[in-house]
Each structure stands twice: as C-alpha cells, then as structure tokens.
Design a protein around this motif. Structure first.
Motif, PDB file in Angstrom:
ATOM      1  N   GLU A 102       0.819  -1.217   0.000  1.00 15.85           N
ATOM      2  CA  GLU A 102       0.000   0.000   0.000  1.00 15.85           C
ATOM      3  C   GLU A 102       0.851   1.265   0.000  1.00 15.85           C
ATOM      4  N   LEU A 103       1.996   1.238   0.658  1.00 19.24           N
ATOM      5  CA  LEU A 103       2.858   2.419   0.731  1.00 19.24           C
ATOM      6  C   LEU A 103       3.286   2.888  -0.647  1.00 19.24           C
ATOM      7  N   PHE A 104       3.415   1.944  -1.585  1.00 19.19           N
ATOM      8  CA  PHE A 104       3.975   2.268  -2.896  1.00 19.19           C
ATOM      9  C   PHE A 104       2.921   2.329  -3.996  1.00 19.19           C
ATOM     10  N   ARG A 105       1.673   2.628  -3.640  1.00 18.86           N
ATOM     11  CA  ARG A 105       0.644   2.835  -4.674  1.00 18.86           C
ATOM     12  C   ARG A 105       0.961   4.065  -5.517  1.00 18.86           C
ATOM     13  N   ARG A 106       1.495   5.104  -4.894  1.00 18.61           N
ATOM     14  CA  ARG A 106       1.797   6.344  -5.613  1.00 18.61           C
ATOM     15  C   ARG A 106       2.928   7.064  -4.892  1.00 18.61           C
ATOM     16  N   ASN A 107       3.476   8.087  -5.522  1.00 16.92           N
ATOM     17  CA  ASN A 107       4.516   8.901  -4.890  1.00 16.92           C
ATOM     18  C   ASN A 107       3.923   9.712  -3.723  1.00 16.92           C
ATOM     19  N   HIS A 108       4.733   9.892  -2.676  1.00 20.54           N
ATOM     20  CA  HIS A 108       4.361  10.742  -1.537  1.00 20.54           C
ATOM     21  C   HIS A 108       5.528  11.705  -1.284  1.00 20.54           C
ATOM     22  N   PRO A 109       5.515  12.891  -1.884  1.00 20.71           N
ATOM     23  CA  PRO A 109       6.651  13.805  -1.688  1.00 20.71           C
ATOM     24  C   PRO A 109       6.780  14.303  -0.259  1.00 20.71           C
ATOM     25  N   HIS A 110       5.663  14.381   0.472  1.00 19.19           N
ATOM     26  CA  HIS A 110       5.690  14.867   1.855  1.00 19.19           C
ATOM     27  C   HIS A 110       4.912  13.870   2.713  1.00 19.19           C
ATOM     28  N   ALA A 111       5.595  12.824   3.129  1.00 19.40           N
ATOM     29  CA  ALA A 111       4.958  11.749   3.876  1.00 19.40           C
ATOM     30  C   ALA A 111       5.246  11.886   5.363  1.00 19.40           C
ATOM     31  N   THR A 112       4.261  11.495   6.162  1.00 22.75           N
ATOM     32  CA  THR A 112       4.432  11.412   7.612  1.00 22.75           C
ATOM     33  C   THR A 112       3.807  10.107   8.083  1.00 22.75           C
ATOM     34  N   VAL A 113       4.045   9.763   9.342  1.00 19.44           N
ATOM     35  CA  VAL A 113       3.426   8.554   9.892  1.00 19.44           C
ATOM     36  C   VAL A 113       1.927   8.721  10.029  1.00 19.44           C
ATOM     37  N   GLU A 114       1.423   9.943   9.885  1.00 17.81           N
ATOM     38  CA  GLU A 114      -0.007  10.186  10.000  1.00 17.81           C
ATOM     39  C   GLU A 114      -0.726  10.126   8.661  1.00 17.81           C
ATOM     40  N   ASN A 115      -0.074  10.563   7.565  1.00 17.74           N
ATOM     41  CA  ASN A 115      -0.799  10.632   6.287  1.00 17.74           C
ATOM     42  C   ASN A 115      -0.457   9.502   5.324  1.00 17.74           C
ATOM     43  N   THR A 116       0.493   8.650   5.670  1.00 20.57           N
ATOM     44  CA  THR A 116       0.855   7.511   4.821  1.00 20.57           C
ATOM     45  C   THR A 116       1.223   6.323   5.715  1.00 20.57           C
ATOM     46  N   PRO A 117       1.155   5.091   5.182  1.00 17.51           N
ATOM     47  CA  PRO A 117       1.550   3.921   5.978  1.00 17.51           C
ATOM     48  C   PRO A 117       3.074   3.745   6.026  1.00 17.51           C
ATOM     49  N   LEU A 118       3.785   4.827   6.343  1.00 19.27           N
ATOM     50  CA  LEU A 118       5.242   4.755   6.445  1.00 19.27           C
ATOM     51  C   LEU A 118       5.699   3.651   7.378  1.00 19.27           C
ATOM     52  N   ILE A 119       4.990   3.493   8.470  1.00 18.38           N
ATOM     53  CA  ILE A 119       5.429   2.574   9.516  1.00 18.38           C
ATOM     54  C   ILE A 119       5.443   1.128   9.029  1.00 18.38           C
ATOM     55  N   ASP A 120       4.810   0.855   7.864  1.00 11.60           N
ATOM     56  CA  ASP A 120       4.868  -0.494   7.295  1.00 11.60           C
ATOM     57  C   ASP A 120       6.252  -0.837   6.771  1.00 11.60           C
ATOM     58  N   SER A 121       7.094   0.160   6.544  1.00  4.77           N
ATOM     59  CA  SER A 121       8.429  -0.075   5.986  1.00  4.77           C
ATOM     60  C   SER A 121       9.483   0.308   7.020  1.00  4.77           C
ATOM     61  N   LEU A 122       9.987  -0.688   7.739  1.00  2.00           N
ATOM     62  CA  LEU A 122      10.971  -0.428   8.784  1.00  2.00           C
ATOM     63  C   LEU A 122      12.318  -1.083   8.505  1.00  2.00           C
ATOM     64  N   THR A 123      12.505  -1.640   7.321  1.00  2.00           N
ATOM     65  CA  THR A 123      13.843  -2.126   6.976  1.00  2.00           C
ATOM     66  C   THR A 123      14.750  -0.921   6.739  1.00  2.00           C
ATOM     67  N   PRO A 124      16.072  -1.089   6.850  1.00  2.00           N
ATOM     68  CA  PRO A 124      16.979   0.068   6.789  1.00  2.00           C
ATOM     69  C   PRO A 124      17.290   0.552   5.384  1.00  2.00           C
ATOM     70  N   HIS A 125      16.676  -0.029   4.376  1.00  2.00           N
ATOM     71  CA  HIS A 125      17.087   0.203   2.997  1.00  2.00           C
ATOM     72  C   HIS A 125      16.518   1.515   2.475  1.00  2.00           C
ATOM     73  N   LYS A 126      16.982   2.585   3.069  1.00  2.00           N
ATOM     74  CA  LYS A 126      16.520   3.937   2.776  1.00  2.00           C
ATOM     75  C   LYS A 126      17.734   4.819   2.459  1.00  2.00           C
ATOM     76  N   MET A 127      17.446   6.005   1.935  1.00  2.00           N
ATOM     77  CA  MET A 127      18.471   7.032   1.750  1.00  2.00           C
ATOM     78  C   MET A 127      18.193   8.134   2.770  1.00  2.00           C
ATOM     79  N   LEU A 128      19.217   8.511   3.549  1.00  2.00           N
ATOM     80  CA  LEU A 128      19.048   9.509   4.604  1.00  2.00           C
ATOM     81  C   LEU A 128      20.099  10.596   4.491  1.00  2.00           C
ATOM     82  N   ARG A 129      19.704  11.802   4.801  1.00  2.00           N
ATOM     83  CA  ARG A 129      20.613  12.935   4.751  1.00  2.00           C
ATOM     84  C   ARG A 129      21.632  12.797   5.890  1.00  2.00           C
ATOM     85  N   ARG A 130      22.921  12.834   5.545  1.00  2.00           N
ATOM     86  CA  ARG A 130      23.959  12.626   6.555  1.00  2.00           C
ATOM     87  C   ARG A 130      23.917  13.717   7.630  1.00  2.00           C
ATOM     88  N   ALA A 131      23.669  14.966   7.253  1.00  2.00           N
ATOM     89  CA  ALA A 131      23.615  16.059   8.231  1.00  2.00           C
ATOM     90  C   ALA A 131      22.469  15.847   9.214  1.00  2.00           C
TER      91      ALA A 131
END
Length: 662
Positions: free
Chosen positions: A132-161
C-alpha cells in the motif's frame, strides 16, 4: 565533484550472493564520481575480503573497511556512516541489489522535496515488502498521512547532516530489530520524508538456500526485548493518543498477531508455538492500551483478543480454520480495445476450496472481549464481513516474474450480493466484479511495460482479510489469449500459464507463439513491388514495421519499411513497398520486426520466400506442414521395407538394432 550519495554495505560471508549487489552498483546511472560504495566487512571468513579488495583496487569509488566480527549489522552500518563523505547515505544489504537508476532518482527526488529520508519502492524476490505504501509517490509523507510505519527495513536514503544533527545511529551488538529502532526514530524526527513509488529502487532478495539472517528462527525472549526498544522510541517521540496507538498497532499486527495466524503459525513446531505465544502475550498485556487493538482488521482483532485472554488452544484452532480461507479470481473476458488490454474478472473468498457464504443480515462485530469459542469467532467474523461489504475493494497488479517488480493497474468494480441456491439458508456470497485496464504505454507507474514475463495478481480486501491470488485458471492452460498487441513499441502477448492457467503477459519475448509461422497462401500476396500480409495481431492504429529480406545464397540483406494497420475484420494488415530492382534474379527469405524503433529490433522469420523477377516479386510458399509430415511418414515406411528385405538372414539381435536405427 562532491559525493552525493555514500552507499553503505555491511558484509558478512555473502559468498556469490554479493555479486548482484556489486553489479547493480557498477550499473548505476549516477556517475561514479558522484557516489561512493563503502563495504564494511564484518569479519567474513569466506573469500569475500579478497574479492572486495580487488574491486576497490579496480574502482576508485569503491572502498573497503575490514573489522572483527561484531555479530550483527548495526556496528558495520555505523562504521560506514562514520567513513562516508556523501551528502546522503544509502543502506544496502550484501545479498540485495538496486535498480539501475535508484541512486540518481532517489537523490534528485529527495533534494527536490527537501527530504531527510527517502523511501524508494521495493520489490520482494521471495520476501514480503510493503504494498500500500507504494501505490503512488508521496513527496511529503508522515506517519499520520501515509503507511510509512509499514516499511521499517533500513534500505533507505538519509541525509547525513540529519543523522549527525540528531545523533542517530544503529544499536550495536548481536540483537534483532535494530533497523526498527533506527528507522522509527528517523521517521518521527525528520523534517520531511519522501516516498518514491514510480520506479523500483530496491530489490529485497531471499537467498536460494534461505540463509538470510531475517529468515532464521529467533529466540522469543530476546526478540521481544528488542521489540520493546522500538516501542520505547515511539513513546519517546509521540504523545498518548491516536497517533501513538496507530504506530503501536503496526508491531501488534505484524510482529505478534500475524505470527499467530493461519499457516504461518501451524508450520511452527508445537513447543515453539507456545513459547512464542507466551512472550507475545506478555508484551500485549504490558505495553498496549485499549486504543491499539480496536484499529485492527476484524480477523486480526479476534486473534489479539484470544492472545490477551491467554487462549492458546483457541488461537491454534482458529488458525486451522483460517488457513483454508483464500481469495479466488475468475477471468471472463481478456481482449484488446482502444490501445489497451481490458480484463474482466470476478473475485470472492473461498473456504476449503468452496465459495464462502455470509449471513444476509450481517452486523458489525462487537468485540468487547474474546469470543467464547472458535465457532463464535467464525460467526462474528462472517457477520462483520457482510456488514462491511460496502468497503470491500479489489485490485489487479502486474508482477514481473524475474524481478518481482509490481505495479497497480486501473480497476473499476462493483459489489454484488449473490443468494445461495438454498433460499431458506439466509446465506449469501459476496462477489466483486471488476474490469482492469492494462495500457502497455503506462502500466509501470506511468512508464511502458519492460520486456519480460508479467503475471496478473488480484489483491482483495474483504472484511478482515487482505489477500492476493493469481488471476485464473483460464480455460486452456498453456494457450494464448486472442492476438498479441503491438502497442507503445511493445509486442504484448496475453497467455495462460502452465499448468495452473494463470493470466500472464509476454512482453517482447514471444516468437513462435505469435502465430506468424502459420501464415499461408490466403494470408499473403506479393505483386510487382507490393507486399501484403494479414497477420494475427492487434494494433490500435497505423504502426511502423520493418521487413528484412535476406538472400540464402549470399547472405545479403535488404530492408523495406512497412505499415501495420487494423483490418476491417480481425487482425492486422502489413503493407510494404519492395525494392524490386535490388531483388531481381534471386530468392529472398523475409523476416519481420514489429518494433523497429526498439534498442535491439527483433526479427521474426515468415514462412515463405520471395523470388525477384523482371516483372516484380513473386511469392514462394513452402508445402503445407501436413503434406511434409505425410511425405516424411511414407519415406520412413519405404526405408524400413527396404532395410528389412536386405537384412535377410542376419542375426535377430543385429536386425533389431538396425531396424531401430532405421
């Protein structure tokens, strides 16, 4: 140039499974001077250290750090963060791999949206990934407006700063769920999270030998001790109330209730089931307030209530019943129309292979406490499912067979309540009737379908279940479904798979199955400089084709541009003007490319020859296949008679051998 992305790969004894990861890094569209790969070898004892050193010597943007074994992935990832020089860091496991454009797309998307965390679409090769998380793009996602919490594996890109500013690092040591602790905090403290869903960025792979760390049986006490640390993160960065309850619900659903359901529970050894149940119950009672379980689907809520009431035997009995519940999706029409493939089908749930029935006057389940027994649980769930039928949904997804990349297709559906044959039973079937539209030009999240084999899957949400199944069986497993379509520069052939008859699409791979080898005299004409053939294909409008004529005698090839046009009847007409002067005095074998503008045009041989003459080109058709087979059989019989007469008085054993060869 400054490094945009540092890819951090913790490595421990991957053997050959690291090669796909390495190859995907070497294929990245992001230039090598704009990213680096930091491999942190965590005390590997196979040949991997030498392999990595050789790679680093050959590729300046690859680096290797060797360290003693730390027992898990947390420390290697932290060492990689410390050594990284990129604006962003990307975590990749050594047995997974990236899409070729993953780093470039994720980086640009993150920068454009000011994201601290970028979540790229995942495909699971033998492993579950969020849907469900990947039905469409979410440029501004939060744990409230998208099922972000369904994806907890570390395979993400994060800003080093961002990581440095909040001091976020992975928990270290031999432990589980270190990624849950890390990712949950990143979501809750990021200024923005962006979800990129229109391109598969990460391929999550189950090894053939099943040796991935995540597939090994865990010790329940230690596992749920680590899970409590993830819950602590949520408690630290949220206020009591609906948001916290919704986040807690993810761990209750995925890590607890789902482990106690259906085949997943039943395949475990009995003693381990009970050990797991006891530890889950302890966490449920200790950590979850009254607002967590009510948000679960009804089938999950029943299991949660039985767990909280310490009803282990009923949990097992309920799992036995639920293991027989599955969706079924029956296709009716598969046909081309207006440049797209239209697929009509119906879907419903079955139990024990038979259509499920529900009470006609269903009512929402009131679960103030656990049901008194499994029979009541099943009755409650049936009534609740019927009452919620107005919220049931159905989707069709195309899943590429080799990569597991999947994409939702547009679907229109209606809900139908169908009485059972027994009018006095008060029972009905709940059926979803749907039409899906597959446009080859846009079927991959707005992009054209790639070459390969694509299987059609149906995803049904009904009552307490969200389950998937293949679309089928079709009427003739192994057969094609109508004509192939030449659409959007692709040749798309619908067919039923063997042996189960699921609907699949062959994109730009089919050859003989297109039916061009069965063309005969009634289908083809060649007069003067004009070539015309009726082909068993669908085209939405005039489409360019390419006819290549090759001389068997010299190998010389001549090409002529043709046009595919929809026929007034069924099928397509190919018309081409031939360079008669070049062809004169020789025989030519034609081959047809239906997608001449592709990077590598494929040519399909046609079952005919052309003879160039002074008055134009003449058609030469081979004998009908049936005639050829008849002549071959007669020839074999004649040879056997002659050989039998010649053998005469030879030894019986020798005669038998020679007859067999003849």
């Amino acid at each position: 140039m400054p490094v945009k992305v540092s890819v951090i790969v913790p490595v421990y004894n991957p053997g050959p499974y690291i090669e796909d990861c390495v190859d995907s890094l070497l294929r990245q569209s992001l230039p090598p001077d704009e990213f680096e790969a930091v491999f942190v070898d965590d005390g590997s004892t196979d040949g991997t250290p030498a392999r990595l050193d050789a790679l680093a010597a050959e590729h300046p943007h690859f680096r290797v750090i060797h360290q003693e074994n730390s027992g898990w992935s947390g420390k290697p990832r932290n060492v990689g963060i410390a050594a990284s020089t990129g604006e962003f860091v990307m975590f990749v496991d050594n047995d997974d791999y990236l899409g070729d454009e993953a780093l470039e797309r994720m980086y640009e998307y993150g920068v454009a949206n000011g994201a601290d965390v970028i979540v790229g679409k995942m495909a699971g090769k033998g492993r579950p990934v969020p849907v469900e998380l990947f039905r469409r793009n979410h440029p501004h996602a939060t744990v409230e407006n998208t099922p972000l919490i369904d994806s907890l594996t570390p395979h993400k890109m994060l800003r080093r700063a961002f990581l440095d500013r909040i001091g976020l690092r992975f928990p270290e040591g031999r432990r589980r769920l270190e990624d849950h602790v890390f990712v949950a905090e990143a979501y809750l403290r990021a200024d923005n999270v962006s979800v990129l869903s229109d391109y598969v960025c990460y391929y999550h792979v189950k090894r053939d030998d099943g040796s991935n760390a995540g597939f090994q049986r865990f010790e329940p006490v230690g596992y749920f001790k680590n899970l409590r640390e993830a819950l602590d993160v949520v408690e630290r960065y949220t206020e009591p109330g609906p948001v916290r309850d919704r986040l807690y619900r993810r761990w209750l659903r995925q890590e607890m209730v789902e482990r106690m359901r259906g085949r997943r529970l039943l395949k475990l050894p009995e003693d381990y089931r009970k050990e797991l149940f006891d530890e889950i119950r302890t966490v449920v009672v200790e950590r979850f307030g009254p607002g967590v379980a009510p948000g679960l689907a009804p089938a999950q809520r029943i299991v949660a209530a039985l767990i909280a009431a310490d009803r282990f035997d009923d949990v097992v009995a309920y799992a036995r019943w639920e293991s027989g519940v599955a969706p079924k999706a029956a296709p009716s029409t598969v046909a081309w129309a207006d440049g797209a493939l239209r697929i009509d089908f119906s879907a419903e749930f079955a139990s024990g292979g038979e259509p499920m029935t529900f009470p006609a006057d269903g009512a929402p389940a009131a679960l103030d406490g656990p049901p008194k027994d499994v029979a009541e649980a099943i009755a409650l769930l049936g009534a609740d499912t019927a009452s919620r039928f107005d919220k049931a949904t159905v989707d069709l997804m195309l899943r590429e067979r080799s990569s597991a990349a999947q994409f939702f297709q547009p679907v229109e559906f209606t809900r139908e309540i169908v009485p059972t044959g027994d009018s006095d039973s008060g029972r009905v079937r709940l059926v979803l009737r749907a039409t899906a539209t597959v446009d080859p030009a846009t079927a991959s999240s707005g992009a054209p379908l790639g070459a390969g084999l694509w299987d059609a899957y149906i995803r049904v949400k009904l009552g307490g279940w969200t389950k998937e199944c293949r679309l089928g069986p079709g009427p003739w497993p192994g057969s094609v479904v109508g004509h192939a379509g030449v659409v959007a520069g692709r040749v798309v052939l619908p067919y039923w798979t063997k042996p189960h008859g699921g609907l699949a699409l062959d994109v730009d791979r089919a050859g003989k199955r297109l039916g061009l080898g069965a063309l005969g005299a009634a289908d083809i004409t060649a007069e003067g400089d004009r070539f015309r053939a009726s082909l068993p294909l669908y085209v939405p409008g005039d489409t360019k084709a390419l006819l290549r004529l090759t001389s068997p005698a010299t190998g010389t090839a001549v090409e002529a541009t043709g046009t595919l046009s929809a026929d007034q009847g069924s099928g397509t007409v190919l018309e081409a003007l031939l360079p008669t002067g070049t062809l004169q005095g020789a025989t030519w074998r034609p081959a047809l490319s239906l997608t001449p503008d592709a990077d590598e045009a494929r040519f399909l041989t046609l079952p005919l020859a052309l003879r160039g003459a002074a008055d134009g080109v003449h058609l030469v058709l081979p004998p009908h296949p049936g005639v050829v087979q008849l002549l071959a059989r007669r020839t074999r019989r004649t040879v056997r008679r002659v050989v039998g007469a010649a053998l005469g008085k030879m030894a019986p054993t020798l005669k038998a051998r020679l007859r067999k060869k003849a």
